[in-house]
Scaffold this active site. Structure first.
Site, PDB file in Angstrom:
ATOM      1  N   LEU A 103       9.494  16.315  -1.514  1.00  0.00           N
ATOM      2  CA  LEU A 103       8.100  15.877  -1.058  1.00  0.00           C
ATOM      3  C   LEU A 103       7.609  15.015   0.179  1.00  0.00           C
ATOM      4  CD1 LEU A 103       5.252  14.875  -3.467  1.00  0.00           C
ATOM      5  CD2 LEU A 103       6.863  12.466  -3.021  1.00  0.00           C
ATOM      6  N   HIS A 122      -3.425  -6.694  -3.239  1.00  0.00           N
ATOM      7  CA  HIS A 122      -2.770  -5.664  -2.463  1.00  0.00           C
ATOM      8  C   HIS A 122      -0.603  -5.564  -2.631  1.00  0.00           C
ATOM      9  CE1 HIS A 122      -6.468  -5.239  -0.684  1.00  0.00           C
ATOM     10  NE2 HIS A 122      -6.685  -6.237  -0.136  1.00  0.00           N
ATOM     11  N   ASP A 157      -7.855   2.392  -5.330  1.00  0.00           N
ATOM     12  CA  ASP A 157      -9.242   1.405  -4.952  1.00  0.00           C
ATOM     13  C   ASP A 157      -8.666   0.230  -6.724  1.00  0.00           C
ATOM     14  OD1 ASP A 157     -10.777  -0.039  -3.760  1.00  0.00           O
ATOM     15  OD2 ASP A 157     -12.698   1.284  -5.178  1.00  0.00           O
TER      16      ASP A 157
END
Ligand code: IPE
Ligand code: IPE
Ligand code: MG
Length: 224
Positions: free
Chosen positions: A122, A29, A12
């Site tokens: 991963l 962003h 965030d």
């Protein structure tokens, strides 16, 4: 020292960072994507097996179309340009959330998941159009439709996180202390760290510090 198998992150603060430094939320962003890359690298370095990233909530559709479109474009370009590299690094990508996007993005997401399905270093779970309340209701619906016994084992089979262990650690950047409809069931016993920095300014050192701190916590799970 606590084992660390799964980190979940609420990324965030992009919009505020973008407005502050570039006079544009969307620029935030874009900058946030660099942090994603840094955090993936560090996650591998720390030998963590699962990383769940909250990228778009079921509530984020309320945002202006221009911002929503920008976000999905960013994701499309990221997948087009980087999926081969992720694959080479032995990373598996899985989407959690409701896969209802443009046909171009749906196809890209499916191809990316398929291509990386067997990778083992991963697993990145990208929470995209994800909402925990929807996920829970959906699981209850399946249980009742299939007339199955209501217990934890049967219930978790219908969650989007099926076969993914619960997060050990949750990090939320951006100086806000709330869960915003993220993994409400799965976070029942996670250690939670709220970070003041906005996502684009968060880096691998901040991340390692949190991990170090997490490792030293006494986790009780109800015991003493
Ligand atoms: C988080 O950053 C990323 C998404 C929700 C896509 P925000 O866009 O929520 O940034 P702030 O909280 O408005 O600063
Ligand atoms: C949570 O951030 C969702 C993501 C990071 C994708 P928001 O910025 O949407 O959360 P609220 O609305 O401030 O709670
Ligand atoms: Mg926000």
């Amino acid at each position: 020292m606590n084992p660390l198998n799964h980190v979940a992150i609420i990324m965030d603060g992009n919009g505020r960072w973008g407005l502050k430094y570039k006079n544009s939320r969307n620029a935030g962003h874009k900058a946030g994507l660099n942090t994603v890359e840094k955090i993936i690298k560090e996650t591998i370095k720390q030998k963590i097996k699962y990383l769940t990233l909250y990228a778009f909530s079921t509530e984020n559709w309320k945002r202006p179309k221009k911002e929503v479109n920008y976000l999905f474009n960013l994701l499309e370009n990221f997948l087009i340009n980087r999926i081969d590299e992720l694959h080479k690094k032995n990373i598996k990508l899985r989407i959690i959330g409701i896969k209802k996007f443009s046909s171009k993005l749906n196809t890209l997401l499916n191809l990316s998941e398929k291509k990386t399905a067997k990778n083992t270093k991963l697993q990145i779970n990208l929470a995209l159009n994800y909402g925990s309340k929807f996920e829970l209701i959906n699981a209850f619906k399946h249980l009742s439709k299939n007339k199955q016994k209501i217990n934890e084992k049967n219930f978790t089979k219908y969650l989007q996180t099926k076969n993914i262990p619960d997060p050990d650690l949750l990090i939320r950047t951006g100086n806000t202390k709330r869960l915003s409809n993220f993994l409400l069931w799965q976070l029942a016993y996670s250690e939670i760290f709220f970070e003041k920095k906005l996502w684009p300014e968060f880096n691998e050192n901040d991340y390692s510090k949190i991990i170090k701190n997490y490792r030293s916590i006494k986790r009780n799970f109800g015991n003493i």
